[in-house]
Each structure stands twice: as C-alpha cells, then as structure tokens.
Design a protein around this motif. Structure first.
Motif, short mmCIF file in Angstrom:
data_model
loop_
_atom_site.label_atom_id
_atom_site.label_comp_id
_atom_site.label_asym_id
_atom_site.label_seq_id
_atom_site.Cartn_x
_atom_site.Cartn_y
_atom_site.Cartn_z
N GLY A 170 -5.70 2.37 -38.83
CA GLY A 170 -4.77 3.48 -38.93
C GLY A 170 -5.18 4.75 -38.23
N LYS B 220 -5.30 7.86 -35.89
CA LYS B 220 -4.31 8.68 -35.20
C LYS B 220 -5.04 9.57 -34.21
N SER B 221 -4.30 10.04 -33.23
CA SER B 221 -4.90 10.94 -32.24
C SER B 221 -5.31 12.25 -32.90
N GLU C 270 -2.34 14.52 -33.26
CA GLU C 270 -1.45 14.19 -34.37
C GLU C 270 -2.06 14.61 -35.71
N VAL C 271 -3.35 14.37 -35.88
CA VAL C 271 -4.02 14.76 -37.12
C VAL C 271 -3.96 16.28 -37.27
N THR D 246 -0.40 17.19 -38.47
CA THR D 246 0.14 16.68 -39.72
C THR D 246 -0.77 16.77 -40.94
N ALA E 90 -9.22 9.68 -37.38
CA ALA E 90 -8.88 10.24 -36.07
C ALA E 90 -9.71 9.58 -34.98
N ASP F 228 -8.87 15.12 -28.25
CA ASP F 228 -7.85 14.09 -28.15
C ASP F 228 -8.05 13.28 -26.86
#
Length: 171
Positions: free
Chosen positions: A49, A51-52, A55-56, A59, A68, A90
């Motif tokens: 799961g 995330k970039s 994105e972290v 959100t 991440a 990123d």
C-alpha cells in the motif's frame, strides 16, 4: 587402516562442499536487506500500500499510519548527522543530471517544488524516541536510495510532514 574413497563418494563430497559455500556468502546481503544491517528497523518485506511522498503530504493527518515510497535526497546532505533521519523526496522528481555534482539535491527543480514533494523521515524506537545512529549505517542507505517507509505522520505548525518511521525497506 584408512579405507579408500570411491570415485562417487569423492564427487558427492565435493558437490556438498560447493553447495554449502554457495549457500552462505557473507559478502552478499539477503534480498531486500542491505549489507551490514542487523537492526529491527530494516524491513525484509516491502510494506503493501505504499503511496508517493506527494500523496502522503496531501492526505495524511497527524498520527495517521502511512506507507510512503521515495528517494533519499532533497539537499546536498539529506542525512541528519548522529541520528536515523533523512529527507525523502517523491520519486516523480528526477535527480538533476546536468553536470551537477550532487544530483540528489534536485537543484534543477525550484526549491518550492522540492519542498512540496518531500518529507522528513525519523526512525524511532518503540518508545517514540529518535534512534541515535546515522541512517546510512543503520539502514544501509545512501543518497538516491529508493526506500519504502512505514510509520506515523506528524505535522508541524506549517504543515510540514515528518514520518516517524518504525521500519524502512530498501528497494
């Protein structure tokens, strides 16, 4: 009296010795585990799961569990000396390769872009204290290493993101 060794016995002995040598090469790290690390903070399996970083940053709320993925970088020296802490950038940003001596500082991008796509990672112990060992040695990472970090999001007053990491996986 010494018994002679048959040719097949000799072949089996040599094969067994070679097989054992091939199985235990101390110079090679286990898959997913960097060389020279024996630490509870290095994850052997990649967390699901991921995330970039961007994105972290967008959100995650304070104390959210996060996973991440990104690269170590963001400045000429992304590591905090004497602590298991570093800046994570990123993966959508590309390291600067136009003759830059430190491509991991992303100097080809605007500083605001790098900041908006970065997070501080602090590896913490079970009590939430920052581990007082450099991340390079503790985790076997260096500039531009791609890592997946699992931990809790922490926001400061300006909205900057720190990930209080319980584990790091090196891709």
């Amino acid at each position: 009296m010494v018994q002679p060794v048959s040719r097949w016995s000799a072949v089996l002995l040599v094969a067994a010795a070679l097989g054992c040598a091939a199985q235990s090469d101390p110079g090679k790290p286990a898959p997913g585990k960097p060389a020279g690390t024996a630490t509870p903070y290095v994850l052997i399996d990649e967390p699901a799961g991921a995330k970039s970083v961007a994105e972290v940053r967008r959100t995650a709320k304070d104390n959210d569990e996060v996973v991440a993925v990104g690269r170590v970088g963001g400045s000429t020296d992304p590591f905090v000396e004497g602590a298991a802490a570093f800046t994570l950038v990123d993966a959508s940003l590309k390291p600067c390769s136009d003759g830059c001596p430190t491509p991991w500082d992303y100097c080809c991008d605007a500083p605001a872009t790098v900041a908006a796509n970065s997070a501080m990672v602090q590896v913490v112990d079970a009590d939430g204290r920052l581990v007082a060992t450099g991340a390079k040695n503790l985790l076997g990472v260096k500039e531009l290493s791609e890592v997946v970090v699992r931990g809790k999001a922490k926001r400061d007053g300006q909205g900057n993101l720190t990930i209080l990491a319980s584990g790091v996986y090196r891709r």
